[in-house]
Design a protein around this motif. Structure first.
Motif, PDB file in Angstrom:
ATOM      1  N   LEU A 115      11.254  18.972  -0.019  1.00 49.14           N
ATOM      2  CA  LEU A 115      10.536  19.374   1.187  1.00 49.14           C
ATOM      3  C   LEU A 115      10.794  20.847   1.451  1.00 49.14           C
ATOM      4  CD1 LEU A 115      11.472  16.310   3.441  1.00 49.14           C
ATOM      5  CD2 LEU A 115       9.395  16.623   2.089  1.00 49.14           C
ATOM      6  N   GLY A 116       9.760  21.658   1.325  1.00 46.44           N
ATOM      7  CA  GLY A 116       9.896  23.085   1.566  1.00 46.44           C
ATOM      8  C   GLY A 116       9.710  23.428   3.029  1.00 46.44           C
ATOM      9  N   GLU A 117       9.995  24.669   3.362  1.00 43.12           N
ATOM     10  CA  GLU A 117       9.859  25.104   4.757  1.00 43.12           C
ATOM     11  C   GLU A 117       8.409  25.196   5.169  1.00 43.12           C
ATOM     12  OE1 GLU A 117      11.328  28.802   7.645  1.00 43.12           O
ATOM     13  OE2 GLU A 117      11.841  28.760   5.495  1.00 43.12           O
ATOM     14  N   TYR A 118       7.552  25.646   4.262  1.00 42.58           N
ATOM     15  CA  TYR A 118       6.141  25.838   4.589  1.00 42.58           C
ATOM     16  C   TYR A 118       5.212  24.933   3.787  1.00 42.58           C
ATOM     17  CZ  TYR A 118       8.056  30.067   6.650  1.00 42.58           C
ATOM     18  OH  TYR A 118       8.806  30.957   7.376  1.00 42.58           O
ATOM     19  N   SER A 119       5.706  24.248   2.775  1.00 40.25           N
ATOM     20  CA  SER A 119       4.884  23.357   1.967  1.00 40.25           C
ATOM     21  C   SER A 119       5.761  22.260   1.375  1.00 40.25           C
ATOM     22  CB  SER A 119       4.176  24.131   0.844  1.00 40.25           C
ATOM     23  OG  SER A 119       5.128  24.696  -0.048  1.00 40.25           O
ATOM     24  N   THR A 120       5.108  21.197   0.914  1.00 39.54           N
ATOM     25  CA  THR A 120       5.816  20.056   0.329  1.00 39.54           C
ATOM     26  C   THR A 120       5.172  19.699  -1.002  1.00 39.54           C
ATOM     27  OG1 THR A 120       6.360  19.168   2.516  1.00 39.54           O
ATOM     28  CG2 THR A 120       6.480  17.656   0.654  1.00 39.54           C
ATOM     29  N   ASP A 121       5.988  19.544  -2.011  1.00 41.14           N
ATOM     30  CA  ASP A 121       5.517  19.102  -3.318  1.00 41.14           C
ATOM     31  C   ASP A 121       5.460  17.578  -3.293  1.00 41.14           C
ATOM     32  OD1 ASP A 121       4.943  18.577  -5.939  1.00 41.14           O
ATOM     33  OD2 ASP A 121       6.417  19.968  -6.764  1.00 41.14           O
ATOM     34  N   PHE A 122       4.281  17.036  -2.934  1.00 40.94           N
ATOM     35  CA  PHE A 122       4.164  15.596  -2.779  1.00 40.94           C
ATOM     36  C   PHE A 122       4.330  14.864  -4.104  1.00 40.94           C
ATOM     37  CE2 PHE A 122       1.865  17.107   0.993  1.00 40.94           C
ATOM     38  CZ  PHE A 122       2.495  16.348   1.971  1.00 40.94           C
ATOM     39  N   GLY A 123       3.912  15.477  -5.207  1.00 41.85           N
ATOM     40  CA  GLY A 123       4.089  14.838  -6.505  1.00 41.85           C
ATOM     41  C   GLY A 123       5.556  14.673  -6.856  1.00 41.85           C
ATOM     42  N   VAL A 125       0.823  -1.216   0.000  1.00 46.07           N
ATOM     43  CA  VAL A 125       0.000   0.000   0.000  1.00 46.07           C
ATOM     44  C   VAL A 125       0.856   1.265   0.000  1.00 46.07           C
ATOM     45  CG1 VAL A 125      -1.568   1.384   1.434  1.00 46.07           C
ATOM     46  CG2 VAL A 125      -2.120  -0.982   0.909  1.00 46.07           C
ATOM     47  N   PRO A 126       1.924   1.385   0.816  1.00 47.78           N
ATOM     48  CA  PRO A 126       2.756   2.595   0.715  1.00 47.78           C
ATOM     49  C   PRO A 126       3.389   2.783  -0.655  1.00 47.78           C
ATOM     50  CG  PRO A 126       3.194   1.437   2.769  1.00 47.78           C
ATOM     51  CD  PRO A 126       2.342   0.533   1.938  1.00 47.78           C
ATOM     52  N   PHE A 127       3.791   1.680  -1.301  1.00 43.20           N
ATOM     53  CA  PHE A 127       4.365   1.798  -2.645  1.00 43.20           C
ATOM     54  C   PHE A 127       3.315   2.258  -3.655  1.00 43.20           C
ATOM     55  CE2 PHE A 127       7.465  -0.996  -0.653  1.00 43.20           C
ATOM     56  CZ  PHE A 127       8.654  -0.453  -1.125  1.00 43.20           C
ATOM     57  N   TYR A 128       2.105   1.729  -3.516  1.00 47.44           N
ATOM     58  CA  TYR A 128       1.035   2.175  -4.413  1.00 47.44           C
ATOM     59  C   TYR A 128       0.719   3.648  -4.189  1.00 47.44           C
ATOM     60  CZ  TYR A 128      -3.572   2.746  -6.479  1.00 47.44           C
ATOM     61  OH  TYR A 128      -4.644   3.198  -7.214  1.00 47.44           O
ATOM     62  N   TRP A 129       0.720   4.065  -2.946  1.00 42.20           N
ATOM     63  CA  TRP A 129       0.434   5.463  -2.627  1.00 42.20           C
ATOM     64  C   TRP A 129       1.509   6.382  -3.215  1.00 42.20           C
ATOM     65  CZ3 TRP A 129      -4.191   6.635  -1.144  1.00 42.20           C
ATOM     66  CH2 TRP A 129      -4.478   7.906  -0.625  1.00 42.20           C
ATOM     67  N   MET A 130       2.761   5.952  -3.135  1.00 39.60           N
ATOM     68  CA  MET A 130       3.849   6.735  -3.708  1.00 39.60           C
ATOM     69  C   MET A 130       3.723   6.801  -5.229  1.00 39.60           C
ATOM     70  SD  MET A 130       7.982   6.158  -3.297  1.00 39.60           S
ATOM     71  CE  MET A 130       7.914   4.534  -4.069  1.00 39.60           C
ATOM     72  N   LEU A 131       3.435   5.669  -5.859  1.00 38.68           N
ATOM     73  CA  LEU A 131       3.277   5.652  -7.313  1.00 38.68           C
ATOM     74  C   LEU A 131       2.067   6.478  -7.738  1.00 38.68           C
ATOM     75  CD1 LEU A 131       4.325   4.478  -9.975  1.00 38.68           C
ATOM     76  CD2 LEU A 131       2.792   2.529  -9.616  1.00 38.68           C
ATOM     77  N   LEU A 132       0.999   6.453  -6.946  1.00 37.86           N
ATOM     78  CA  LEU A 132      -0.197   7.235  -7.255  1.00 37.86           C
ATOM     79  C   LEU A 132       0.103   8.726  -7.274  1.00 37.86           C
ATOM     80  CD1 LEU A 132      -3.302   7.338  -7.686  1.00 37.86           C
ATOM     81  CD2 LEU A 132      -3.522   7.405  -5.187  1.00 37.86           C
ATOM     82  N   PHE A 133       0.802   9.213  -6.260  1.00 42.29           N
ATOM     83  CA  PHE A 133       1.153  10.632  -6.217  1.00 42.29           C
ATOM     84  C   PHE A 133       2.125  11.001  -7.337  1.00 42.29           C
ATOM     85  CE2 PHE A 133      -0.700  10.749  -2.015  1.00 42.29           C
ATOM     86  CZ  PHE A 133      -1.100  12.069  -1.869  1.00 42.29           C
ATOM     87  N   ALA A 134       2.963  10.035  -7.753  1.00 40.18           N
ATOM     88  CA  ALA A 134       3.958  10.326  -8.778  1.00 40.18           C
ATOM     89  C   ALA A 134       3.338  10.516 -10.160  1.00 40.18           C
ATOM     90  CB  ALA A 134       5.002   9.222  -8.825  1.00 40.18           C
ATOM     91  N   VAL A 135       2.268   9.783 -10.466  1.00 40.63           N
ATOM     92  CA  VAL A 135       1.677   9.835 -11.809  1.00 40.63           C
ATOM     93  C   VAL A 135       0.331  10.545 -11.830  1.00 40.63           C
ATOM     94  CG1 VAL A 135       2.871   7.719 -12.491  1.00 40.63           C
ATOM     95  CG2 VAL A 135       0.565   7.567 -11.548  1.00 40.63           C
ATOM     96  N   HIS A 143       5.625  15.253 -12.996  1.00 39.19           N
ATOM     97  CA  HIS A 143       6.420  15.236 -11.768  1.00 39.19           C
ATOM     98  C   HIS A 143       7.802  14.633 -12.014  1.00 39.19           C
ATOM     99  CE1 HIS A 143       2.890  16.518  -9.677  1.00 39.19           C
ATOM    100  NE2 HIS A 143       2.231  15.399  -9.900  1.00 39.19           N
ATOM    101  N   PHE A 144       7.876  13.584 -12.830  1.00 37.10           N
ATOM    102  CA  PHE A 144       9.166  12.981 -13.150  1.00 37.10           C
ATOM    103  C   PHE A 144      10.043  13.952 -13.935  1.00 37.10           C
ATOM    104  CE2 PHE A 144       6.487   9.278 -12.439  1.00 37.10           C
ATOM    105  CZ  PHE A 144       7.312   8.462 -11.688  1.00 37.10           C
ATOM    106  N   ASP A 145       9.429  14.668 -14.877  1.00 38.39           N
ATOM    107  CA  ASP A 145      10.192  15.651 -15.647  1.00 38.39           C
ATOM    108  C   ASP A 145      10.699  16.782 -14.755  1.00 38.39           C
ATOM    109  OD1 ASP A 145      10.976  16.812 -18.349  1.00 38.39           O
ATOM    110  OD2 ASP A 145       9.691  18.417 -17.572  1.00 38.39           O
ATOM    111  N   LYS A 146       9.887  17.140 -13.776  1.00 33.95           N
ATOM    112  CA  LYS A 146      10.279  18.234 -12.874  1.00 33.95           C
ATOM    113  C   LYS A 146      11.487  17.842 -12.028  1.00 33.95           C
ATOM    114  CE  LYS A 146       8.523  21.161  -9.147  1.00 33.95           C
ATOM    115  NZ  LYS A 146       7.329  21.507  -8.311  1.00 33.95           N
ATOM    116  N   VAL A 147      11.461  16.646 -11.436  1.00 31.39           N
ATOM    117  CA  VAL A 147      12.561  16.250 -10.558  1.00 31.39           C
ATOM    118  C   VAL A 147      13.803  15.864 -11.359  1.00 31.39           C
ATOM    119  CG1 VAL A 147      11.016  15.516  -8.713  1.00 31.39           C
ATOM    120  CG2 VAL A 147      11.758  13.857 -10.418  1.00 31.39           C
ATOM    121  N   TRP A 148      13.621  15.295 -12.559  1.00 31.34           N
ATOM    122  CA  TRP A 148      14.768  14.822 -13.326  1.00 31.34           C
ATOM    123  C   TRP A 148      15.553  15.974 -13.944  1.00 31.34           C
ATOM    124  CZ3 TRP A 148      17.041  10.266 -13.208  1.00 31.34           C
ATOM    125  CH2 TRP A 148      17.965   9.933 -14.198  1.00 31.34           C
ATOM    126  N   THR A 149      14.816  16.961 -14.473  1.00 32.95           N
ATOM    127  CA  THR A 149      15.494  18.084 -15.132  1.00 32.95           C
ATOM    128  C   THR A 149      15.497  19.336 -14.267  1.00 32.95           C
ATOM    129  OG1 THR A 149      13.413  18.699 -16.251  1.00 32.95           O
ATOM    130  CG2 THR A 149      14.897  17.205 -17.413  1.00 32.95           C
TER     131      THR A 149
END
Length: 278
Positions: free
Chosen positions: A235-243, A31-41, A58-64
């Protein structure tokens, strides 16, 4: 007295006693892996429990955007170098522990075991001072050296235990045929050590790939960061980009999953064989 077949059938546990615990374990694990994959796509702002529509933004954002391509390359270099150095040194030391008798051998083994109880956090300041004097701060070699040092005790014990299970008569036969000790080791012993080498190498690679503390302390420029440190920048100071965080987690998990998918057979054999004798 019951026949042997009936006796075995009576001792067999019902299927639900096997599949229900396994199903609960898989649910808890996947379930945690599915949750992570869900937020990623899943598109940003979506609350759907199904990955549709699928997006790779999200992948393009973190990769480049966040430079994960550089972090990924650095982690591969550190993991590969740690794998090679740990395996080679543990192979030489494990053979010496298994085949030679020398004064202080038991004390040395005891010292190796005791080092496993020392947390890595306690060694940060001494290691930092050593690497600073060697001008290795902000160098990937500092991570390779630290990982090798921390992985060697367990690796030595595993390989030495595995070599003890190989009959010395095989090497003696090679000596009689004219081989030297090194040649006999290369021809006779080394091919039989494949499970142990896979176990030690994979353990060293995965540990160095996942290590966050050493990379955070010894590296101070973004072009030298590894994947775990790069993940912390989502991980930001006031917010987190979960995707972005989930996409980075998927990227970080893929190499480890691929490694274990290919080596699981040798990994189990290597750990079990190395633990038979001490």
């Amino acid at each position: 007295m019951l026949p042997r077949a009936e006796h075995r059938a009576g001792d067999r546990a019902p299927r639900w006693q096997i599949y229900v615990p396994l199903g609960l374990y898989l649910l808890f694990t996947l379930v945690p892996f599915y949750w992570m994959l869900l937020f990623a796509v899943r598109p940003a702002g979506s609350s759907s429990l199904l990955p549709w529509p699928i997006t790779f933004d999200h992948f393009d954002k973190v990769w480049t955007g966040l430079g994960f391509s550089v972090f990924f390359e650095n982690s591969l270099l550190v993991g590969g170098a740690s794998l090679v150095t740990t395996t080679v040194i543990a192979l030489a030391g494990g053979y010496a522990l298994a085949r030679f008798r020398f004064r202080g051998k038991q004390v040395f083994l005891l010292a190796m075991l005791c080092t496993q109880f020392i947390p890595g956090a306690m060694m940060l300041i001494p290691l930092f001072e050593i690497f600073r004097s060697l001008q290795l701060i902000n160098s990937l070699w500092s991570l390779v050296i630290a990982e090798t040092v921390f992985q060697l005790p367990l690796s030595l014990i595993l390989i030495s235990g595995f070599i003890r299970n190989i009959p010395t008569e095989l090497e003696e036969a090679a000596w009689v045929d004219g081989c030297g000790r090194l040649q006999a080791f290369r021809i006779v012993v080394l091919p039989l050590l494949r499970p142990a080498l896979v176990a030690v190498g994979s353990f060293a690679f995965v540990h160095s790939w996942n290590n966050f503390l050493f990379a955070l302390m010894f590296l101070n420029s973004q072009d030298k960061y590894t994947v775990p440190v790069g993940l912390s920048y989502t991980l930001g100071e006031y917010s987190t980009d979960f995707g972005a965080l989930a996409a980075g987690g998927v990227i970080a998990a893929v190499p480890v999953v691929i490694v274990f998918a290919f080596i699981q057979r040798w990994l189990v054999q290597g750990f079990s064989a190395g633990a038979v004798k001490g």
